[in-house]
Design an enzyme around this catalytic site. Structure first.
Site, PDB file in Angstrom:
ATOM      1  N   ASN A 155       0.871  -1.181   0.000  1.00  0.00           N
ATOM      2  CA  ASN A 155       0.000   0.000   0.000  1.00  0.00           C
ATOM      3  C   ASN A 155       0.903   1.225   0.000  1.00  0.00           C
ATOM      4  O   ASN A 155       1.506   1.545   1.022  1.00  0.00           O
ATOM      5  CB  ASN A 155      -0.892  -0.046   1.256  1.00  0.00           C
ATOM      6  CG  ASN A 155      -1.723   1.212   1.418  1.00  0.00           C
ATOM      7  OD1 ASN A 155      -1.817   2.036   0.511  1.00  0.00           O
ATOM      8  ND2 ASN A 155      -2.325   1.360   2.584  1.00  0.00           N
ATOM      9  N   LYS A 163       0.170   4.272  -0.254  1.00  0.00           N
ATOM     10  CA  LYS A 163      -0.471   5.438   0.374  1.00  0.00           C
ATOM     11  C   LYS A 163      -0.213   6.696  -0.479  1.00  0.00           C
ATOM     12  O   LYS A 163      -0.036   6.587  -1.675  1.00  0.00           O
ATOM     13  CB  LYS A 163       0.019   5.609   1.808  1.00  0.00           C
ATOM     14  CG  LYS A 163      -0.053   4.306   2.617  1.00  0.00           C
ATOM     15  CD  LYS A 163       0.098   4.516   4.089  1.00  0.00           C
ATOM     16  CE  LYS A 163       0.181   3.175   4.789  1.00  0.00           C
ATOM     17  NZ  LYS A 163       0.106   3.261   6.225  1.00  0.00           N
ATOM     18  N   GLU A 219      -6.680   4.233   8.067  1.00  0.00           N
ATOM     19  CA  GLU A 219      -6.530   5.679   7.821  1.00  0.00           C
ATOM     20  C   GLU A 219      -7.815   6.268   7.241  1.00  0.00           C
ATOM     21  O   GLU A 219      -8.142   7.426   7.475  1.00  0.00           O
ATOM     22  CB  GLU A 219      -5.318   5.914   6.905  1.00  0.00           C
ATOM     23  CG  GLU A 219      -4.022   5.712   7.683  1.00  0.00           C
ATOM     24  CD  GLU A 219      -2.891   5.105   6.883  1.00  0.00           C
ATOM     25  OE1 GLU A 219      -2.911   5.182   5.640  1.00  0.00           O
ATOM     26  OE2 GLU A 219      -1.976   4.533   7.528  1.00  0.00           O
ATOM     27  N   GLU A 229      -5.359  -5.571  10.571  1.00  0.00           N
ATOM     28  CA  GLU A 229      -4.369  -4.527  10.792  1.00  0.00           C
ATOM     29  C   GLU A 229      -4.662  -3.803  12.109  1.00  0.00           C
ATOM     30  O   GLU A 229      -5.462  -2.852  12.135  1.00  0.00           O
ATOM     31  CB  GLU A 229      -4.417  -3.503   9.660  1.00  0.00           C
ATOM     32  CG  GLU A 229      -4.150  -4.085   8.297  1.00  0.00           C
ATOM     33  CD  GLU A 229      -3.605  -3.035   7.351  1.00  0.00           C
ATOM     34  OE1 GLU A 229      -2.446  -3.148   6.971  1.00  0.00           O
ATOM     35  OE2 GLU A 229      -4.327  -2.084   7.036  1.00  0.00           O
ATOM     36  N   GLY A 275       2.306   1.774  10.780  1.00  0.00           N
ATOM     37  CA  GLY A 275       3.231   2.903  10.625  1.00  0.00           C
ATOM     38  C   GLY A 275       3.926   3.312  11.911  1.00  0.00           C
ATOM     39  O   GLY A 275       4.532   4.373  11.982  1.00  0.00           O
ATOM     40  N   SER A 311       3.342  -2.635  10.389  1.00  0.00           N
ATOM     41  CA  SER A 311       4.803  -2.668  10.593  1.00  0.00           C
ATOM     42  C   SER A 311       5.420  -4.026  10.265  1.00  0.00           C
ATOM     43  O   SER A 311       6.371  -4.456  10.921  1.00  0.00           O
ATOM     44  CB  SER A 311       5.161  -2.231  12.022  1.00  0.00           C
ATOM     45  OG  SER A 311       4.745  -0.885  12.229  1.00  0.00           O
TER      46      SER A 311
END
Ligand code: PEP
Length: 260
Positions: A11, A13, A100, A171, A177, A217
């Protein structure tokens, strides 16, 4: 890993610029080539970069995913990009429910459901992301949150469609992150319970065929141990997907290939 073919997706982003996305695309082909026989690998550039990177990603054997897509084909939805449009741009799957989007862009469960169904109804794959926030984990609510997000997004979904095109990404929000990663055992426990929810929604056979990725992560240093868990069928990778060699190491771990 059992009978499920691993699926690792990057991903990107809102990350590489045009030149960076092109350079990453070029580097991924040779880095991933040794593993594509045994692992499905996807990359999700921004919508803007799908036309510039998509053809080369596909030529290299990767699946192209969209980071998001709005239900429908066309309409008065300023700033949005539809499921039909990402399909036209060569996407074969869409991410839905990413933390997110849920927690920064405030997407509701109802919108996540609409997007999930729209992507699947359009014949695309869907990686439905679920996971708990730190305060929910500390309150012992991880499994409850995962169950709720699954039941909400998948309500009314046809079993055959789920079997053919659905992937779930677990997740934990606190691990995305942050450099913090769920322990292999904690991740496995969550995945096992997610599979049990899928069995309740569909059937055990279908639940056993749906791939459940871990995300949060995942890096070359921790990938092998996570991916060795019986219910972890791949990864959804953010930061480490932006470097071809790091991403390739994770894919290598998924392939179970021992480095020379
Ligand atoms: C993600 O964005 O889905 C993700 C898992 O990010 P990271 O790997 O950077 O934690």
């Amino acid at each position: 890993m059992g009978v499920r073919r691993p699926f690792v997706a990057g991903n990107w982003k809102m990350n590489p610029d045009y030149a960076g996305a092109k350079a990453l695309t070029e580097a991924l082909g040779p880095a991933l080539a040794p593993y594509l026989g045994s692992v499905d690998v996807g990359a999700c550039p921004t919508h803007l970069h799908m036309p510039s990177c998509g053809p080369d990603l596909r030529k290299a054997g990767l699946l192209v995913g969209a980071q998001d897509a709005y239900p429908g084909t066309t309409g008065a939805f300023t700033g949005e990009v539809s499921v039909a449009m990402v399909k036209e741009c060569g996407a074969s799957f869409v991410l839905t429910g990413h933390s997110e989007r849920r927690h920064v862009l405030m997407e509701t469960d109802a919108l996540v459901r609409e997007k999930t169904h729209a992507a699947l109804d359009a014949g695309l794959g869907c990686v439905l992301c679920i996971g708990e926030k730190i305060e929910q984990r500390e309150a012992g609510k991880t499994d409850e949150v995962n169950r709720h997000q699954l039941e909400s997004a998948l309500a009314g979904l046809d079993e055959a469609v789920a079997k053919e095109r659905l992937t779930v990404a677990y997740e934990p929000v606190w691990a995305i992150g942050t450099g913090k990663v769920a322990s292999p055992q904690d991740a496995q426990d969550a995945h096992q319970k997610i599979r049990a929810v899928l069995a309740g929604l569909f059937s055990q056979e279908t639940a056993d065929s749906i791939r459940i990725q871990y995300g949060g992560s995942m890096k070359p240093e921790n990938a092998a141990e996570l991916l060795a868990q019986p219910d972890i069928d791949g990864g959804l990778i953010g930061g480490a997907a932006l470097k071809a060699d790091a991403f390739a190491s994770i894919v290598e771990a998924a392939a179970g290939v021992v480095s020379p």
